[in-house]
Structures are given as C-alpha cells and as structure tokens.
Design a protein around this motif. Sequence first.
Motif, PDB file in Angstrom:
ATOM      1  N   LEU A   5       0.838  -1.227  -0.127  1.00 29.22           N
ATOM      2  CA  LEU A   5      -0.016   0.003   0.121  1.00 29.22           C
ATOM      3  C   LEU A   5       0.866   1.180   0.065  1.00 29.22           C
ATOM      4  N   ARG A   6       0.559   2.269  -0.861  1.00 30.81           N
ATOM      5  CA  ARG A   6       1.242   3.538  -0.854  1.00 30.81           C
ATOM      6  C   ARG A   6       0.269   4.610  -0.786  1.00 30.81           C
ATOM      7  N   LEU A   7       0.461   5.553   0.080  1.00 30.66           N
ATOM      8  CA  LEU A   7      -0.616   6.683   0.023  1.00 30.66           C
ATOM      9  C   LEU A   7       0.385   7.981  -0.482  1.00 30.66           C
ATOM     10  N   GLU A   8      -0.027   8.547  -1.371  1.00 30.02           N
ATOM     11  CA  GLU A   8       0.532  10.007  -1.748  1.00 30.02           C
ATOM     12  C   GLU A   8      -0.333  11.232  -1.818  1.00 30.02           C
ATOM     13  N   ASN A   9       0.263  12.118  -0.868  1.00 30.80           N
ATOM     14  CA  ASN A   9      -0.409  13.371  -0.490  1.00 30.80           C
ATOM     15  C   ASN A   9      -2.100  13.168  -0.341  1.00 30.80           C
ATOM     16  N   CYS A  49     -10.775   5.758   4.068  1.00 26.19           N
ATOM     17  CA  CYS A  49     -10.238   6.205   2.483  1.00 26.19           C
ATOM     18  C   CYS A  49      -9.548   4.875   1.898  1.00 26.19           C
ATOM     19  N   VAL A  50      -8.600   4.323   2.662  1.00 25.00           N
ATOM     20  CA  VAL A  50      -7.699   3.261   2.088  1.00 25.00           C
ATOM     21  C   VAL A  50      -8.805   2.037   1.540  1.00 25.00           C
ATOM     22  N   ASN A  51      -9.827   2.142   2.447  1.00 24.64           N
ATOM     23  CA  ASN A  51     -10.723   1.107   1.802  1.00 24.64           C
ATOM     24  C   ASN A  51     -11.703   1.366   0.863  1.00 24.64           C
ATOM     25  N   ARG A  60      -3.509  10.497  -4.076  1.00 26.31           N
ATOM     26  CA  ARG A  60      -3.421   8.873  -4.751  1.00 26.31           C
ATOM     27  C   ARG A  60      -3.069   7.853  -3.933  1.00 26.31           C
ATOM     28  N   ILE A  61      -3.754   6.637  -4.157  1.00 27.49           N
ATOM     29  CA  ILE A  61      -3.586   5.518  -3.448  1.00 27.49           C
ATOM     30  C   ILE A  61      -3.211   4.588  -4.441  1.00 27.49           C
ATOM     31  N   HIS A  94      -9.782  -7.051  -1.807  1.00 24.76           N
ATOM     32  CA  HIS A  94      -8.275  -7.295  -1.497  1.00 24.76           C
ATOM     33  C   HIS A  94      -7.820  -6.588  -0.207  1.00 24.76           C
ATOM     34  N   VAL A  95      -8.652  -5.844   0.246  1.00 21.54           N
ATOM     35  CA  VAL A  95      -8.269  -4.908   1.622  1.00 21.54           C
ATOM     36  C   VAL A  95      -9.505  -5.608   2.782  1.00 21.54           C
ATOM     37  N   GLY A  96      -9.094  -6.246   3.874  1.00 22.06           N
ATOM     38  CA  GLY A  96      -9.835  -6.745   4.602  1.00 22.06           C
ATOM     39  C   GLY A  96      -9.744  -5.561   5.894  1.00 22.06           C
ATOM     40  N   MET A  97     -11.181  -5.617   6.295  1.00 22.27           N
ATOM     41  CA  MET A  97     -11.269  -4.536   7.373  1.00 22.27           C
ATOM     42  C   MET A  97     -12.278  -5.135   8.528  1.00 22.27           C
ATOM     43  N   VAL A  98     -11.529  -4.785   9.787  1.00 23.07           N
ATOM     44  CA  VAL A  98     -12.143  -5.202  10.954  1.00 23.07           C
ATOM     45  C   VAL A  98     -12.446  -3.912  11.698  1.00 23.07           C
ATOM     46  N   PHE A  99     -13.727  -3.814  12.002  1.00 18.08           N
ATOM     47  CA  PHE A  99     -14.092  -2.493  12.758  1.00 18.08           C
ATOM     48  C   PHE A  99     -14.326  -2.416  14.127  1.00 18.08           C
ATOM     49  N   GLN A 100     -14.702  -1.428  14.704  1.00 22.29           N
ATOM     50  CA  GLN A 100     -15.002  -1.446  16.272  1.00 22.29           C
ATOM     51  C   GLN A 100     -16.099  -2.589  16.542  1.00 22.29           C
TER      52      GLN A 100
END
Length: 268
Positions: A5-9, A49-51, A60-61, A94-100
């Motif tokens: 993963l790369r986040l730019e600005n 934002c990532v997801n 950009r992501i 392709h991005v797993g997410m676990v919430f509160q």
Amino acid sequence: MTEVLRLENLAKSYGQAQVLKDINLTVRKGETVCVIGASGSGKSTLLRCVNFLGYPTGGRIFLEGKLVGREVIDRSGRTEMRYREAELCAVRAHVGMVFQQFNLFPHMTAEENVMIGPVKIRGLSKAEAKARAAEHLQRVGILEKAGAYPGQLSGGQQQRVAIARALAMEPSIMLFDEATSALDPELVGEVLLAMRKLAQEGTTMLVVTHELGFAYNVAHRVIFLHEGTIHEEGTPEEVLVNPKKPRTQDFLRGVTTFRMPEPRIAPA
C-alpha cells in the motif's frame, strides 16, 4: 520488501473541514504499522479512505503497485482522481477490514459468517469455503465455536470471528479500526493475542489502536497522527519511548508501561 500500500498526498475533507492533509505512507508486505493519536486526529478516516468507504478528496492510493482510479483534468486545469465502482469493489475484496463493532449476521453461525464472502464474492464452492473458514477460525483460536451463533459468543469471540471473516477473503492487507474499543477490558487481551499471532505469521496490517502495548510490542512502525497529518513516524522505540515532537510527548505523558493486556483465556 514488496510494497502493498502506498498513499501519496492523501487528503480528505468534509465541506470546509479538512480531516486529512497530505498523508504519505507506505506499508510493505509483512509489516504491521500502528496508527495512534487523539480522538479526532483522522485515524478512522484514514482507514475508510484506504478501503474507499469514503472517497479521498485529494492524493493517490496505490494497492500492490497499481494506482486505484484514474487521473483526469477538470475544467479549471486541476488534476483529480475518478473512481469506478466496479474497480472499488475489486479493491475492497483485496483489503480486509475489521471494525469496532463486529457486524456479524446474527442468524448465521460463526462458520457461516466466515464462509459467506468467499462464496458470494470469490465464487468458491461451499466445500471450499467451509475448509477456508475452518483454517481461519483456527488461526484466531476459535475453531471450536464454528457452530455457535453470535448471540452465544462473547464480544472477544465475536471479534475474532470478524477477523477470520476478513482473513477468509485472503486480502493483501488487513485494516483494523480500534478493534478492541467496544470490548470489556477482560476480553481485550484475547483479541490482541490473535492479532499478534497474525503479525508473527507475516500478515500485512495497518492498525488504528489506542492499545499502546500492542503498538510497542508488535508494530514494525508507529505513526502518530495529529490534526490530520503524520506528526511523527518511526520504530516503536522512537515514537513511543523517545518521541521528538512536543505534541507526541504530551500525548504519551504519564505512560509508564507498554505491557499488553493478558487474555483471560488464551486462544487455542
């Protein structure tokens, strides 16, 4: 190490309120990166934002080296990103997410909750999904509860099922958004132990957490977010023990130990 993963600005605004400002971050394969900071600093917004649960308003992501979306020039001559929902659905797979909150289907067993994604989205047969569910329930130490319904499980057990559900999609990266904040204190340790095991196995993880013991003992890098910016970044020792910035020092003032909570009953 391979970049996942790369986040730019990266930036995110809600009306006139800018929540994230010029976030630059790279997470490499096998890394655990923990994000800490005060409430309102933008931590959860960053993961959303990532997801693409919320669209970035700038920057950009890149996921596994590929730019998500396409750049276009608007009428004023500025470059902006455009996203197609079909592409974002593929990204989310392709991005797993676990919430509160655990968000399990109450009418399904633990096993069925883990199976549904691989069957509906990945197209696996029920037999293949059942085998995958068993594998990941075992990874988080809760295979013996495969036939139980959410209402029969403790909060810690439900969260471990939620982690297994995300893992069953075999994502490139796992995102954790304060995964223990909704749990009773006595249940926090079992979830953190399961997460630590995943990190030791080389799972790529971006973790928003207030559990500083986990960040110190498990993370490769720690990010301190302040007012929507990466205020300080480094190893756990650099950020948590010897922070350079006054705001980081204030945030950590009074912290005297970085022990992880012990699980009441350790996962098998």
